[in-house]
Design a protein around this motif. Sequence first.
Motif, PDB file in Angstrom:
ATOM      1  N   LYS A  61       0.831  -1.208   0.000  1.00  0.00           N
ATOM      2  CA  LYS A  61       0.000   0.000   0.000  1.00  0.00           C
ATOM      3  C   LYS A  61       0.866   1.259   0.000  1.00  0.00           C
ATOM      4  O   LYS A  61       0.621   2.209  -0.752  1.00  0.00           O
ATOM      5  CB  LYS A  61      -0.918  -0.012   1.216  1.00  0.00           C
ATOM      6  N   HIS A  62       1.891   1.267   0.847  1.00  0.00           N
ATOM      7  CA  HIS A  62       2.804   2.413   0.894  1.00  0.00           C
ATOM      8  C   HIS A  62       3.465   2.636  -0.462  1.00  0.00           C
ATOM      9  O   HIS A  62       3.631   3.785  -0.902  1.00  0.00           O
ATOM     10  CB  HIS A  62       3.893   2.178   1.951  1.00  0.00           C
ATOM     11  N   ASN A  63       3.863   1.552  -1.109  1.00  0.00           N
ATOM     12  CA  ASN A  63       4.551   1.688  -2.396  1.00  0.00           C
ATOM     13  C   ASN A  63       3.634   2.240  -3.491  1.00  0.00           C
ATOM     14  O   ASN A  63       4.084   2.982  -4.367  1.00  0.00           O
ATOM     15  CB  ASN A  63       5.141   0.338  -2.820  1.00  0.00           C
ATOM     16  N   ARG A  64       2.366   1.879  -3.431  1.00  0.00           N
ATOM     17  CA  ARG A  64       1.410   2.477  -4.378  1.00  0.00           C
ATOM     18  C   ARG A  64       1.322   3.982  -4.155  1.00  0.00           C
ATOM     19  O   ARG A  64       1.247   4.765  -5.108  1.00  0.00           O
ATOM     20  CB  ARG A  64       0.026   1.839  -4.208  1.00  0.00           C
ATOM     21  N   GLU A  65       1.315   4.382  -2.887  1.00  0.00           N
ATOM     22  CA  GLU A  65       1.247   5.806  -2.559  1.00  0.00           C
ATOM     23  C   GLU A  65       2.508   6.536  -3.019  1.00  0.00           C
ATOM     24  O   GLU A  65       2.438   7.648  -3.553  1.00  0.00           O
ATOM     25  CB  GLU A  65       1.036   5.984  -1.052  1.00  0.00           C
ATOM     26  N   LEU A  66       3.669   5.900  -2.823  1.00  0.00           N
ATOM     27  CA  LEU A  66       4.932   6.507  -3.255  1.00  0.00           C
ATOM     28  C   LEU A  66       4.970   6.664  -4.773  1.00  0.00           C
ATOM     29  O   LEU A  66       5.450   7.677  -5.298  1.00  0.00           O
ATOM     30  CB  LEU A  66       6.111   5.651  -2.782  1.00  0.00           C
ATOM     31  N   LYS A  67       4.465   5.674  -5.478  1.00  0.00           N
ATOM     32  CA  LYS A  67       4.424   5.742  -6.947  1.00  0.00           C
ATOM     33  C   LYS A  67       3.528   6.891  -7.403  1.00  0.00           C
ATOM     34  O   LYS A  67       3.876   7.627  -8.342  1.00  0.00           O
ATOM     35  CB  LYS A  67       3.913   4.407  -7.505  1.00  0.00           C
ATOM     36  N   LYS A  68       2.400   7.054  -6.738  1.00  0.00           N
ATOM     37  CA  LYS A  68       1.447   8.118  -7.076  1.00  0.00           C
ATOM     38  C   LYS A  68       2.064   9.501  -6.888  1.00  0.00           C
ATOM     39  O   LYS A  68       1.938  10.386  -7.739  1.00  0.00           O
ATOM     40  CB  LYS A  68       0.196   7.971  -6.202  1.00  0.00           C
ATOM     41  N   VAL A  69       2.774   9.694  -5.770  1.00  0.00           N
ATOM     42  CA  VAL A  69       3.373  10.995  -5.479  1.00  0.00           C
ATOM     43  C   VAL A  69       4.538  11.268  -6.428  1.00  0.00           C
ATOM     44  O   VAL A  69       4.735  12.409  -6.862  1.00  0.00           O
ATOM     45  CB  VAL A  69       3.840  11.076  -4.007  1.00  0.00           C
ATOM     46  N   ARG A  70       5.298  10.231  -6.760  1.00  0.00           N
ATOM     47  CA  ARG A  70       6.411  10.419  -7.708  1.00  0.00           C
ATOM     48  C   ARG A  70       5.881  10.900  -9.058  1.00  0.00           C
ATOM     49  O   ARG A  70       6.453  11.810  -9.679  1.00  0.00           O
ATOM     50  CB  ARG A  70       7.198   9.118  -7.887  1.00  0.00           C
ATOM     51  N   ARG A  71       4.797  10.303  -9.510  1.00  0.00           N
ATOM     52  CA  ARG A  71       4.186  10.731 -10.778  1.00  0.00           C
ATOM     53  C   ARG A  71       3.703  12.183 -10.675  1.00  0.00           C
ATOM     54  O   ARG A  71       3.887  12.974 -11.610  1.00  0.00           O
ATOM     55  CB  ARG A  71       3.026   9.811 -11.135  1.00  0.00           C
TER      56      ARG A  71
END
Length: 327
Positions: free
Chosen positions: A141-151
Motif C-alpha cells: 500500500k505504501h509503495n502504491r502511494e509513493l508511486k502516485k506521489v512520484r508521478r
Amino acid sequence: MNDRAASVFENYEIEILRILKGRGALLGETQEGWLILKEYTGPATRLEIQEKLLEAVKENGFSRVEQLKRNKEGELISYDQDRVPYIVKTYFEGRECNLKDVRECQSAARTLGRLHKAMCQPGIARDYDVPAFCMENEYVKHNRELKKVRRYLREKSQKTEFEIYLLHHYDFFYEMALSAAEELQEYTADFDEEKIREKGNFCHGDFQYHNLLFTQGNFSVINFEKYMLDNPVRDLYLFLRKLLEKNSWSVSLGLNIFTAYETERSLTDEDRMQLYYRFAYPEKFWKIVNFYYNNGKAWIPGRNREKLENLLKQEAEKKNFMNNVLK
C-alpha cells in the motif's frame, strides 16, 4: 479543552478534586488517583475490545497499565453538549521515558517484553474476530502511494525548492521500498494473517517514550488506542527506531536494548526477520512524502527538508546497524 469538556466528568460516579490541563486532554484528580479525559474518534466496537484487552493484561500480571472507565449508564463513550465523544481512563503520575538515559531505555525494553507476554490473548482475538495486521500488505500500500506521489512530482510544472530536492532523491528511497517489499514476499507464509490471529499476539501500536511514564521506580504504559494484532516486534521496532535516530544508529546501544528485551521475551528467527525488513523499509521517507502530499502544498515547512537531509545523512549508519545487528 474547555469547560464543556470538563463537564463530561459529571457522567461518571466519581468525585473530582481538581482538574489540570494535559496534552490534548484533561486530568482529574480523585481520592483513588488520577483520571484522564480525552476525545475519542474511533468506533465503539474497537473500544469494547480495548477494554477487554487491558483488563486481561492486568489479570495476566502486568498491573501498570491504564484501564477504561464506564460512565453511569455503563457506556465507555460519553458526550459533551456539542455531542463530542470522550473516554475516561486511569492515569499515572510520572514523567516520560528519557531517551538519553541508556539504563532507562533498557528498563523500558524489559517493560515491553513483559507487556508483550501479557498481551498474548488468543481468546480475545478469536472471540471478537480481531483482524490481523499484515506487514507485506502495508508495504504494498505504501509503495502504491509513493508511486502516485512520484508521478505527481514529475508532472508538476512549477516546483518549489523542496519539491526539486525531494524528487532528486526520490528514486533512491523508492527503489529501496520496492526491494524491501519484493524480498519480503519470500517469507509471506511466515507472516500469514491467519497465523498471526491464531497466536493472538497484540501490540501496543504506538510504543514510544510519550506513552511510557516513569513513576515510583517503574514504567507504566498508556494510550493503547492503536492496539492491533501483529508480531510483537512492531512495538520494539518503533521504540528502537526513535531511539537510534537520536543516537547515530549506535550498534552497542541497539544490542543493549535487544538484550534487555530478551530478558523477558526471547526473539525467534521469525521475529528477527521481521525486524530486519521493518528497518529495511524506508518508513521515515514514506512519512515525509505522505505528510507533504496530504497537507497544503502552498506552504511547505522547512522542517520537511531538514528531516529528509537527516535521513540521507543517517542512511549509512542505519545500514551498518542492520548488517551488524540484524542480518
